[in-house]
Design a protein around this motif. Sequence first.
Motif, PDB file in Angstrom:
ATOM      1  N   TRP A   1       0.889  -1.216   0.072  1.00  0.00           N
ATOM      2  CA  TRP A   1       0.024   0.055  -0.029  1.00  0.00           C
ATOM      3  C   TRP A   1       0.847   1.367   0.031  1.00  0.00           C
ATOM      4  N   PRO A   2       1.655   1.571   1.062  1.00  0.00           N
ATOM      5  CA  PRO A   2       2.382   2.725   0.755  1.00  0.00           C
ATOM      6  C   PRO A   2       3.559   2.785   0.037  1.00  0.00           C
TER       7      PRO A   2
ATOM      8  N   MET B   1       1.995   3.911  -3.105  1.00  0.00           N
ATOM      9  CA  MET B   1       1.460   5.301  -3.227  1.00  0.00           C
ATOM     10  C   MET B   1       3.093   6.197  -3.354  1.00  0.00           C
TER      11      MET B   1
ATOM     12  N   PRO C   1      -5.028   9.499  -4.080  1.00  0.00           N
ATOM     13  CA  PRO C   1      -4.656   8.860  -2.803  1.00  0.00           C
ATOM     14  C   PRO C   1      -6.041   8.070  -2.291  1.00  0.00           C
TER      15      PRO C   1
ATOM     16  N   SER D   1      -6.114   4.053  -1.748  1.00  0.00           N
ATOM     17  CA  SER D   1      -6.330   3.674  -0.340  1.00  0.00           C
ATOM     18  C   SER D   1      -7.384   2.542  -0.401  1.00  0.00           C
TER      19      SER D   1
ATOM     20  N   TRP E   1      -6.434  -0.576  -1.858  1.00  0.00           N
ATOM     21  CA  TRP E   1      -5.707  -1.520  -1.075  1.00  0.00           C
ATOM     22  C   TRP E   1      -6.479  -1.910   0.127  1.00  0.00           C
ATOM     23  N   LEU E   2      -7.313  -1.049   0.826  1.00  0.00           N
ATOM     24  CA  LEU E   2      -8.225  -1.490   2.128  1.00  0.00           C
ATOM     25  C   LEU E   2      -8.996  -2.735   1.581  1.00  0.00           C
TER      26      LEU E   2
END
Length: 73
Positions: free
Chosen positions: A24-25, A28, A37, A41, A44-45
């Motif tokens: 995830w990060p 990004m 973003p 997010s 990915w969540l």
Amino acid sequence: MNQRARRARVIAAWILLAGSIIGWPLSMLTVAQDEPPFVLSLSWLAIILAAAELLTTSQVHEEQGEDKKTGHP
């Protein structure tokens, strides 16, 4: 499902969960910098939640298999 398959499913779920949390990060900051973003997010969540659900169900199946061996309800 045999014990080896259950164990492999739990390991795969842990790998998917850890990979998603790390990815995830990283995404990004690298390949998805142009993506909004919030949308990235959410994507990915969704993967993290699916991995957590797979892990939970895999562990329940593993415990049920152990209960059948020992005869506990």
